[in-house]
Design a protein around this motif. Structure first.
Motif, short mmCIF file in Angstrom:
data_model
loop_
_atom_site.label_atom_id
_atom_site.label_comp_id
_atom_site.label_asym_id
_atom_site.label_seq_id
_atom_site.Cartn_x
_atom_site.Cartn_y
_atom_site.Cartn_z
N VAL A 73 -21.12 16.00 -21.70
CA VAL A 73 -20.82 17.40 -21.98
C VAL A 73 -20.45 18.09 -20.68
O VAL A 73 -21.20 18.04 -19.71
N LEU A 74 -19.29 18.72 -20.66
CA LEU A 74 -18.89 19.56 -19.52
C LEU A 74 -19.07 21.01 -19.96
O LEU A 74 -18.63 21.39 -21.04
N HIS A 75 -19.74 21.78 -19.12
CA HIS A 75 -20.06 23.16 -19.51
C HIS A 75 -18.94 24.12 -19.11
O HIS A 75 -18.34 23.97 -18.05
N ALA A 76 -18.71 25.11 -19.96
CA ALA A 76 -17.78 26.20 -19.63
C ALA A 76 -18.59 27.49 -19.60
O ALA A 76 -19.21 27.80 -18.59
N GLY A 77 -18.64 28.23 -20.72
CA GLY A 77 -19.41 29.47 -20.75
C GLY A 77 -20.85 29.19 -21.09
O GLY A 77 -21.26 29.34 -22.25
N THR A 78 -21.64 28.79 -20.11
CA THR A 78 -23.09 28.59 -20.33
C THR A 78 -23.85 29.19 -19.16
O THR A 78 -23.31 29.33 -18.06
N ARG A 79 -25.10 29.51 -19.42
CA ARG A 79 -26.00 29.89 -18.31
C ARG A 79 -27.42 29.50 -18.68
O ARG A 79 -27.73 29.31 -19.86
N ARG A 80 -28.24 29.38 -17.67
CA ARG A 80 -29.66 29.08 -17.90
C ARG A 80 -30.39 30.35 -18.25
O ARG A 80 -30.14 31.42 -17.68
N ASP A 81 -31.31 30.23 -19.23
CA ASP A 81 -32.16 31.35 -19.59
C ASP A 81 -33.56 30.76 -19.70
O ASP A 81 -33.91 30.20 -20.74
N GLY A 82 -34.32 30.80 -18.61
CA GLY A 82 -35.61 30.09 -18.57
C GLY A 82 -35.35 28.60 -18.67
O GLY A 82 -34.53 28.05 -17.93
N ASP A 83 -35.99 27.95 -19.64
CA ASP A 83 -35.79 26.51 -19.83
C ASP A 83 -34.58 26.22 -20.69
O ASP A 83 -34.14 25.08 -20.79
N ALA A 84 -34.06 27.25 -21.34
CA ALA A 84 -32.96 27.03 -22.30
C ALA A 84 -31.60 27.17 -21.61
O ALA A 84 -31.48 27.78 -20.55
N VAL A 85 -30.59 26.56 -22.25
CA VAL A 85 -29.20 26.81 -21.86
C VAL A 85 -28.60 27.63 -23.00
O VAL A 85 -28.72 27.25 -24.17
N VAL A 86 -27.98 28.77 -22.66
CA VAL A 86 -27.43 29.64 -23.70
C VAL A 86 -25.93 29.85 -23.48
O VAL A 86 -25.41 29.67 -22.38
N SER A 87 -25.24 30.24 -24.55
CA SER A 87 -23.81 30.49 -24.46
C SER A 87 -23.54 31.76 -23.66
O SER A 87 -24.31 32.72 -23.73
N ALA A 88 -22.44 31.75 -22.90
CA ALA A 88 -22.14 32.91 -22.05
C ALA A 88 -20.65 33.20 -22.02
O ALA A 88 -20.17 33.91 -21.13
N GLY A 89 -19.88 32.64 -22.97
CA GLY A 89 -18.44 32.88 -22.95
C GLY A 89 -17.80 32.39 -24.23
O GLY A 89 -18.50 31.95 -25.16
N GLY A 90 -16.48 32.44 -24.28
CA GLY A 90 -15.73 32.04 -25.48
C GLY A 90 -15.73 30.54 -25.66
O GLY A 90 -16.19 30.00 -26.67
N ARG A 91 -15.16 29.84 -24.68
CA ARG A 91 -15.25 28.38 -24.72
C ARG A 91 -16.57 28.01 -24.05
O ARG A 91 -16.80 28.37 -22.88
N VAL A 92 -17.44 27.32 -24.75
CA VAL A 92 -18.81 27.10 -24.27
C VAL A 92 -18.96 25.72 -23.63
O VAL A 92 -19.50 25.60 -22.54
N LEU A 93 -18.47 24.69 -24.34
CA LEU A 93 -18.63 23.32 -23.87
C LEU A 93 -17.34 22.56 -24.09
O LEU A 93 -16.54 22.92 -24.97
N SER A 94 -17.14 21.51 -23.31
CA SER A 94 -16.00 20.62 -23.49
C SER A 94 -16.60 19.22 -23.56
O SER A 94 -17.01 18.67 -22.54
N VAL A 95 -16.72 18.70 -24.77
CA VAL A 95 -17.39 17.42 -24.96
C VAL A 95 -16.35 16.32 -24.77
O VAL A 95 -15.35 16.26 -25.49
#
Ligand code: AMP
Ligand code: GLY
Length: 417
Positions: free
Chosen positions: A355-377
């Protein structure tokens, strides 16, 4: 080599992943990056559009090579600021980045260099636009002159919609419709020597079957089994080398990544657009196949030494990437949703799928979406069929509420291969 990558998309994650696998890279930094990039590079906050801030960060980190990923910093002159600080940079100057930043400039360069492209008019008033639309007829192609993250182009049979887009943009390029499959071909250049990479195909529309609005790209694959084996040589000769030569002749040499977006029409290859940086998501599949260590290649371009570089080495494998996007992309996306399944992909599918990340960010222990394109699998395989099976198996493990992805990435090419 100490390397700093500027950007925060899946393209930058792909670049950082390849750099992290290059034994010549001893330190890897990314600014501002995202949750996934943070696993392979040290992240630093920076305003990527602020050349002084980027140059100061590069100096502070002792970076020996800076790679500027996205178009907006390039068009803002960030590469110039880093170069002025005496640090080699992969990415064109502000002036040279106009090849992407202004569609009208790109058309002018192509005309001077004899590069085949759609016939076009630059229009600044509704009356000029109406005349141009009438001259070409439907389907109408109307392009915002400036940067628009892949969303400034309207292709439509509806004359009123075409006029409305022209009026909303102000300065537009109106051009003839190009019929035929699209190919993205990237070339690394130092302003003189041009080294083409392998072609890829991107899926620009949001929905299966190429329906829905244009996006930044919903998936990609490489190689293109259906393409003429001579395509790369032809594009080198008719498009890439003449464009690089024309830019040098104008006193604005283009160094970095020249991206030719091409249409393979019944009348031959035509340029749809130039970009001044690696494409996203095509980079994910092109780099998945590149065997030559990346840092040395980009450093050779940054320092004017590409002519001395041995030929690139490539894997025979195929690669497919599928973009997982947020609810409502390419409209205003919903963000802040937790993403699940990332550890499962790492445990079950690596190294063939990742998984290559695009719009993501860390929120504590979780990874949450942060944009339009989120992941590039992204996945590799012996052929496109295997690569796409692996990519979609990994996509199926990912949980993101309301997310969307296309189910037909590389399907036609795999079936025909
Ligand atoms: P661009 O931002 O110029 O790449 O355009 C985005 C997308 O619009 C392209 O990938 C094509 O699918 C489509 N497009 C752009 N120009 C044309 C054209 N002249 N004829 C047909 N489709 C086009
Ligand atoms: N994939 C299209 C782009 O990077 O512009």
């Amino acid at each position: 080599m100490n390397v700093l990558v500027i950007g925060s998309g899946a393209r930058e994650h792909a670049l950082c992943r390849s750099l992290s696998l290059d034994p010549a890279v001893t330190a890897l930094h990314c600014a501002p990056g995202n949750a996934g990039i943070g696993e392979v590079a040290e992240l630093h906050p920076v305003d990527a559009l602020d050349g002084k801030a980027v140059a100061a960060l590069a100096t502070e980190l002792g970076a020996q090579l800076v790679i500027v990923g996205p178009e907006a910093p390039l068009v803002a002159g960030v590469a110039d600021a880093v170069r002025e600080a005496g640090i080699p940079v992969f990415g064109p100057s502000k002036e040279a980045a106009q090849l992407e930043g202004s569609k009208a400039f790109a058309k002018d360069v192509m005309a001077a260099a004899g590069v085949p492209t759609a016939r076009s008019y630059v229009c600044t008033t509704p009356a000029e636009a109406a005349t141009a639309l009438d001259a070409f007829g439907a389907p109408y192609v109307v392009k915002d002159d400036g940067l628009a993250a892949g969303k400034g182009v309207v292709v439509t049979d509806d004359l009123e919609a075409a006029k409305a887009h022209a009026a909303a943009c102000g300065r537009v390029v109106i051009e003839e419709f190009l019929d035929g499959p699209e190919v993205s071909l990237f070339a690394v250049t130092d302003g003189e020597t041009v080294v083409p990479l392998r072609p890829a195909q991107d899926f620009k529309r949001a929905l299966d079957g190429d329906e829905g609005p244009n996006t930044g790209g919903m998936g990609a694959y490489s190689p293109l089994p259906w393409a003429d084996p001579k395509l790369v040589d032809e594009v080198m000769e008719t498009v890439l080398q003449p464009t690089v030569d024309e830019m040098r002749r104008r006193g604005i040499p283009f160094s970095g990544l020249l991206y030719a977006g091409l249409a393979i029409t019944g009348r031959g290859v035509r340029v749809i657009e130039f970009n001044a940086r690696f494409g996203d998501p095509e980079t994910q599949v092109v780099l998945a196949r590149l065997r030559t260590p990346l840092a040395g290649l980009l450093m050779a371009a940054a320092t004017g030494n590409l002519a001395d570089l041995p030929p690139l080495r490539w894997s025979d494998e195929a690669a497919v990437t599928v973009v997982v996007a947020s609810h409502n992309y390419p409209g205003t996306p919903r963000t802040g949703d937790p993403i699940t399944g990332l550890d499962e992909v790492a445990a079950e599918d690596a190294p063939h799928a990742y998984v290559l990340h695009a719009g993501t960010r860390r929120d504590g222990d979780a990874v949450v979406s942060a944009g339009g394109r989120v992941l590039s699998v992204t996945a590799t395989g012996e052929n496109l069929t295997q690569a796409r099976e692996r990519a979609y198996e990994a996509v199926a493990r990912i949980g993101l509420d309301g997310s969307q992805h296309r189910t037909d990435i590389a399907a036609k090419a795999a079936a025909e291969a």
